[in-house]
Motif scaffolding. Sequence first.
Motif, mmCIF file in Angstrom:
data_model
loop_
_atom_site.group_PDB
_atom_site.id
_atom_site.type_symbol
_atom_site.label_atom_id
_atom_site.label_comp_id
_atom_site.label_asym_id
_atom_site.label_seq_id
_atom_site.Cartn_x
_atom_site.Cartn_y
_atom_site.Cartn_z
ATOM 1 N N LYS A 221 67.364 -23.580 132.793
ATOM 2 C CA LYS A 221 66.167 -22.757 132.574
ATOM 3 C C LYS A 221 65.189 -23.280 131.503
ATOM 4 N N SER A 222 65.612 -23.837 130.154
ATOM 5 C CA SER A 222 64.722 -24.321 129.175
ATOM 6 C C SER A 222 64.220 -25.911 129.784
ATOM 7 N N PHE A 223 64.500 -26.527 130.506
ATOM 8 C CA PHE A 223 64.433 -27.774 130.992
ATOM 9 C C PHE A 223 63.072 -27.271 131.628
ATOM 10 N N VAL A 224 62.455 -25.759 132.890
ATOM 11 C CA VAL A 224 62.054 -25.682 134.004
ATOM 12 C C VAL A 224 60.594 -24.999 132.814
ATOM 13 N N LEU A 225 61.232 -24.002 132.052
ATOM 14 C CA LEU A 225 59.832 -23.856 131.453
ATOM 15 C C LEU A 225 58.948 -24.637 130.272
ATOM 16 N N VAL A 253 57.320 -15.419 128.217
ATOM 17 C CA VAL A 253 58.260 -15.945 129.333
ATOM 18 C C VAL A 253 59.225 -16.727 128.798
ATOM 19 N N SER A 254 59.454 -17.275 128.179
ATOM 20 C CA SER A 254 60.745 -18.474 127.930
ATOM 21 C C SER A 254 61.771 -16.633 127.327
ATOM 22 N N ILE A 255 61.686 -16.119 126.420
ATOM 23 C CA ILE A 255 61.703 -14.729 125.510
ATOM 24 C C ILE A 255 62.737 -13.931 127.084
ATOM 25 N N LEU A 256 61.807 -13.603 127.456
ATOM 26 C CA LEU A 256 62.277 -13.290 128.899
ATOM 27 C C LEU A 256 63.354 -13.814 129.697
ATOM 28 N N VAL A 257 62.900 -15.080 130.120
ATOM 29 C CA VAL A 257 63.898 -15.660 130.497
ATOM 30 C C VAL A 257 65.143 -15.786 130.363
#
Length: 422
Positions: A221-225, A253-257
């Motif tokens: 997820k982090s890499f994609v963001l 968005v990053s916090i949401l994900v």
Amino acid sequence: MSVDAIIALIVFVIVYYLIISEKIHRSIAVVLGAFVLTFFGVFEDPDYLFKNYVDFDTIFLLIGMMLLVSAIKSVGFFEYVAFKIINFSKNSILKIFILINFFVALFSAFVDNVTTIMIFIPITLAIADAANIDPTFFVLSEVFSSNIGGTTTLIGDPPNILIGNAARLTFNDFIFNTGIPSIITLMVILVFFILKYRDFLKAEIKFEFSELEFSKSNLIKSFVLLTVVILLFVFQEKLKIHSSVIAFGMGFVSILVIDPKNLEKHFTEIEWSTIFFFIGLFIITGALEDTGILRQIALVLSENFGDTPSIFGIGLIVTSFFISGFFDNIPFTATMIPVIKMLPTINASFSNLMPFWWALSLGVCYGGNFTPIGASANIVAITMLIKYSKRSVSFKEFLKFSLVPSIISLIISILYVEIRYF
């Protein structure tokens, strides 16, 4: 000089003294300075002040990137990347130094310097923590690489965008003009750092990572963001989206994900002192522009160095370099653009303006490395160093580190412009 101009100049000098002497926190100094300017009515229209001088693009970009960094940091993403870099470098501090600085410069050519710094500094700090070494040298060297790398392209640094729009220059124009000296300068500066700090870089270091347990899904997820953010920044002109919108939106968005239940915790990660420092600095610099002080500097430059194109080119680089070390380089660039455009009307020998656009770009971008507040990336890098490593860098310490490599970069830019264009 008008009364307002005198007030603006006095406030600027006092604020700079307080920042350099560190008698009070720099954020308090600039905010109080901005308050004094508005209180005495230096700005006739407060609405105009906030619309034109306070760069909210930078403010919201900072807030958004701080939220994104907080989110992916919470799942160990930066420690994971640090671990991979160490393995790839085979535990060599020298290889790590070269690798990180290379990628910082490369990223800064396509993504704004603040974003680049906010991505790479946490990785650097994780590496330093694993090696149990002081990260200050790494962080300050990355500031240099970021500002030099940003000089390479049309989109690498805001002054280049202003110059490109004014002179109708293309992306490739910058690559083949500012790109060449930037690559040379980066290599020379890195060699200088390697030679000066060779004992530190060649020391035997044993990296120690505790048992690291990473969530594969969170790392993905982090890499994609992060990839999405970088791509959005690279193509923001085609998408016609402001960098602040991208950063601010992707921060949430990053916090949401990744961590939607701990929003308040991530809000505490925002460096509000840095945010207010920028706001105050924008207002103080805006006062210098609004009262005509920056324009006077530009006119003095044209009057004293305007005899021949060659001499004016040198004067332009040197003046731009030192002024950008102490002022925000965006308003100075905006002030110099019409001055350069009117040169042919002053002297027929100035018919070809191309050399002066490149001289201005190199001067204002390289000058950002001269002081800790010469560029936004410098301020952000030092703030992150203080917050996460409890290691502060004073104005004098930064100047001691930056003086020689900054002068080297200035000399290279002068030689390049003089040899190639004159």
